[in-house]
Design a protein around this motif. Structure first.
Motif, mmCIF file in Angstrom:
data_model
loop_
_atom_site.group_PDB
_atom_site.id
_atom_site.type_symbol
_atom_site.label_atom_id
_atom_site.label_comp_id
_atom_site.label_asym_id
_atom_site.label_seq_id
_atom_site.Cartn_x
_atom_site.Cartn_y
_atom_site.Cartn_z
ATOM 1 N N MET A 96 0.852 -1.183 0.000
ATOM 2 C CA MET A 96 0.000 0.000 0.000
ATOM 3 C C MET A 96 0.890 1.237 0.000
ATOM 4 O O MET A 96 1.630 1.478 0.934
ATOM 5 C CB MET A 96 -0.890 -0.047 1.251
ATOM 6 C CG MET A 96 -1.882 1.058 1.298
ATOM 7 S SD MET A 96 -3.214 0.762 2.478
ATOM 8 C CE MET A 96 -2.374 0.857 4.040
ATOM 9 N N SER A 97 0.819 1.997 -1.072
ATOM 10 C CA SER A 97 1.695 3.167 -1.157
ATOM 11 C C SER A 97 0.920 4.448 -0.866
ATOM 12 O O SER A 97 -0.297 4.508 -1.001
ATOM 13 C CB SER A 97 2.339 3.236 -2.537
ATOM 14 O OG SER A 97 1.360 3.548 -3.494
ATOM 15 N N GLN A 98 1.661 5.432 -0.455
ATOM 16 C CA GLN A 98 1.068 6.724 -0.115
ATOM 17 C C GLN A 98 1.256 7.688 -1.277
ATOM 18 O O GLN A 98 2.311 7.727 -1.891
ATOM 19 C CB GLN A 98 1.762 7.300 1.126
ATOM 20 C CG GLN A 98 1.548 6.484 2.376
ATOM 21 C CD GLN A 98 0.187 6.718 3.004
ATOM 22 O OE1 GLN A 98 -0.318 7.832 2.980
ATOM 23 N NE2 GLN A 98 -0.421 5.685 3.542
ATOM 24 N N ASN A 99 0.201 8.435 -1.576
ATOM 25 C CA ASN A 99 0.275 9.475 -2.597
ATOM 26 C C ASN A 99 -0.135 10.789 -1.965
ATOM 27 O O ASN A 99 -0.612 10.825 -0.843
ATOM 28 C CB ASN A 99 -0.661 9.153 -3.756
ATOM 29 C CG ASN A 99 -0.286 7.885 -4.465
ATOM 30 O OD1 ASN A 99 0.888 7.645 -4.734
ATOM 31 N ND2 ASN A 99 -1.272 7.063 -4.749
ATOM 32 N N ARG A 100 0.025 11.848 -2.733
ATOM 33 C CA ARG A 100 -0.404 13.173 -2.266
ATOM 34 C C ARG A 100 -1.699 13.552 -2.977
ATOM 35 O O ARG A 100 -1.818 13.375 -4.191
ATOM 36 C CB ARG A 100 0.655 14.221 -2.579
ATOM 37 C CG ARG A 100 1.904 14.051 -1.793
ATOM 38 C CD ARG A 100 1.921 15.009 -0.627
ATOM 39 N NE ARG A 100 3.011 14.646 0.270
ATOM 40 C CZ ARG A 100 2.881 14.593 1.589
ATOM 41 N NH1 ARG A 100 1.732 14.890 2.131
ATOM 42 N NH2 ARG A 100 3.885 14.253 2.348
ATOM 43 N N CYS A 101 -2.654 14.080 -2.230
ATOM 44 C CA CYS A 101 -3.878 14.599 -2.833
ATOM 45 C C CYS A 101 -3.525 15.842 -3.653
ATOM 46 O O CYS A 101 -2.871 16.750 -3.142
ATOM 47 C CB CYS A 101 -4.878 14.958 -1.740
ATOM 48 S SG CYS A 101 -6.296 15.877 -2.341
ATOM 49 N N PRO A 102 -3.923 15.897 -4.924
ATOM 50 C CA PRO A 102 -3.588 17.076 -5.735
ATOM 51 C C PRO A 102 -4.293 18.345 -5.275
ATOM 52 O O PRO A 102 -3.858 19.435 -5.607
ATOM 53 C CB PRO A 102 -4.038 16.677 -7.146
ATOM 54 C CG PRO A 102 -5.012 15.588 -6.947
ATOM 55 C CD PRO A 102 -4.666 14.899 -5.668
ATOM 56 N N GLN A 103 -5.356 18.201 -4.492
ATOM 57 C CA GLN A 103 -6.109 19.381 -4.061
ATOM 58 C C GLN A 103 -5.555 19.964 -2.765
ATOM 59 O O GLN A 103 -5.335 21.154 -2.666
ATOM 60 C CB GLN A 103 -7.574 19.001 -3.874
ATOM 61 C CG GLN A 103 -8.426 20.121 -3.328
ATOM 62 C CD GLN A 103 -9.380 20.667 -4.350
ATOM 63 O OE1 GLN A 103 -9.318 20.319 -5.517
ATOM 64 N NE2 GLN A 103 -10.263 21.532 -3.935
ATOM 65 N N CYS A 104 -5.312 19.123 -1.757
ATOM 66 C CA CYS A 104 -4.924 19.665 -0.448
ATOM 67 C C CYS A 104 -3.563 19.156 0.014
ATOM 68 O O CYS A 104 -3.095 19.552 1.080
ATOM 69 C CB CYS A 104 -5.981 19.321 0.597
ATOM 70 S SG CYS A 104 -6.034 17.583 1.030
ATOM 71 N N CYS A 105 -2.915 18.289 -0.744
ATOM 72 C CA CYS A 105 -1.561 17.796 -0.458
ATOM 73 C C CYS A 105 -1.477 16.900 0.777
ATOM 74 O O CYS A 105 -0.388 16.643 1.279
ATOM 75 C CB CYS A 105 -0.553 18.926 -0.332
ATOM 76 S SG CYS A 105 -0.319 19.808 -1.868
ATOM 77 N N SER A 106 -2.600 16.433 1.319
ATOM 78 C CA SER A 106 -2.513 15.464 2.409
ATOM 79 C C SER A 106 -2.272 14.090 1.798
ATOM 80 O O SER A 106 -2.467 13.886 0.608
ATOM 81 C CB SER A 106 -3.804 15.480 3.230
ATOM 82 O OG SER A 106 -4.874 15.026 2.447
ATOM 83 N N SER A 107 -1.811 13.138 2.620
ATOM 84 C CA SER A 107 -1.477 11.832 2.060
ATOM 85 C C SER A 107 -2.720 10.964 1.914
ATOM 86 O O SER A 107 -3.609 10.971 2.776
ATOM 87 C CB SER A 107 -0.441 11.142 2.939
ATOM 88 O OG SER A 107 -1.003 10.832 4.193
ATOM 89 N N VAL A 108 -2.801 10.245 0.804
ATOM 90 C CA VAL A 108 -3.900 9.313 0.546
ATOM 91 C C VAL A 108 -3.295 7.991 0.087
ATOM 92 O O VAL A 108 -2.211 7.967 -0.481
ATOM 93 C CB VAL A 108 -4.875 9.841 -0.538
ATOM 94 C CG1 VAL A 108 -5.665 11.024 -0.036
ATOM 95 C CG2 VAL A 108 -4.146 10.200 -1.796
ATOM 96 N N THR A 109 -4.012 6.897 0.359
ATOM 97 C CA THR A 109 -3.518 5.592 -0.067
ATOM 98 C C THR A 109 -4.057 5.271 -1.458
ATOM 99 O O THR A 109 -4.923 5.968 -1.977
ATOM 100 C CB THR A 109 -3.977 4.499 0.911
ATOM 101 O OG1 THR A 109 -5.387 4.438 0.868
ATOM 102 C CG2 THR A 109 -3.504 4.792 2.327
ATOM 103 N N ASP A 110 -3.531 4.202 -2.045
ATOM 104 C CA ASP A 110 -3.964 3.802 -3.383
ATOM 105 C C ASP A 110 -5.434 3.413 -3.420
ATOM 106 O O ASP A 110 -6.081 3.520 -4.447
ATOM 107 C CB ASP A 110 -3.146 2.596 -3.855
ATOM 108 C CG ASP A 110 -1.767 3.015 -4.289
ATOM 109 O OD1 ASP A 110 -1.573 4.215 -4.557
ATOM 110 O OD2 ASP A 110 -0.889 2.148 -4.364
ATOM 111 N N HIS A 111 -5.963 2.942 -2.281
ATOM 112 C CA HIS A 111 -7.322 2.411 -2.257
ATOM 113 C C HIS A 111 -8.389 3.479 -2.126
ATOM 114 O O HIS A 111 -9.559 3.194 -2.329
ATOM 115 C CB HIS A 111 -7.466 1.414 -1.109
ATOM 116 C CG HIS A 111 -6.436 0.341 -1.155
ATOM 117 N ND1 HIS A 111 -6.383 -0.576 -2.164
ATOM 118 C CD2 HIS A 111 -5.391 0.064 -0.347
ATOM 119 C CE1 HIS A 111 -5.352 -1.390 -1.966
ATOM 120 N NE2 HIS A 111 -4.736 -1.013 -0.877
ATOM 121 N N GLN A 112 -7.988 4.681 -1.755
ATOM 122 C CA GLN A 112 -8.980 5.735 -1.528
ATOM 123 C C GLN A 112 -9.447 6.341 -2.842
ATOM 124 O O GLN A 112 -8.638 6.673 -3.699
ATOM 125 C CB GLN A 112 -8.398 6.836 -0.647
ATOM 126 C CG GLN A 112 -8.274 6.439 0.802
ATOM 127 C CD GLN A 112 -7.689 7.560 1.616
ATOM 128 O OE1 GLN A 112 -6.500 7.776 1.608
ATOM 129 N NE2 GLN A 112 -8.554 8.274 2.306
#
Ligand code: ZN
Length: 108
Positions: A1-17
């Motif tokens: 499960m990798s972490q990405n950045r939300c393009p809107q608010c820059c908080s971290s999101v997982t691949d499944h969200q």
């Protein structure tokens, strides 16, 4: 499960969200494919109101074509410019969750 950045608010999101927990912005391929046309970007709305607000661009983007047309018809007066600056400040101050509730759940 990798972490990405939300393009809107820059908080971290997982691949499944599919939606960001903080700002409810669409994530990944679903957002790119435009699966939900009601998901609107607060940042884009703010920029449209700042740069093209006199012509009502942000109103058309936010799904208010009647108000956008009024802005467009009266753009030669400076009233829509003042209103667009006010809209821009409101969009900048609005919390992402509040933006989502007001502009993305309207027709749902
Ligand atoms: Zn987010």
């Amino acid at each position: 499960m990798s972490q990405n950045r939300c393009p809107q608010c820059c908080s971290s999101v997982t691949d499944h969200q599919i939606l960001c927990e903080h700002c409810y912005a669409g994530q990944g391929l679903d957002a790119l494919a435009g699966m939900d046309p009601n998901l609107r970007s607060q940042r884009l709305a703010r920029r449209l109101s700042l740069y093209l607000g006199s012509f009502g661009a942000h109103k058309f983007y936010l799904g208010e074509p009647a108000r956008g047309t009024l802005y467009l018809l009266f753009c030669w007066t400076l009233v829509p410019t003042a209103l667009a600056l006010r809209d821009s400040l409101q969009l900048a101050r609005m919390a992402p969750a509040q933006f989502y509730r007001r502009w993305c759940l309207k027709s749902a």
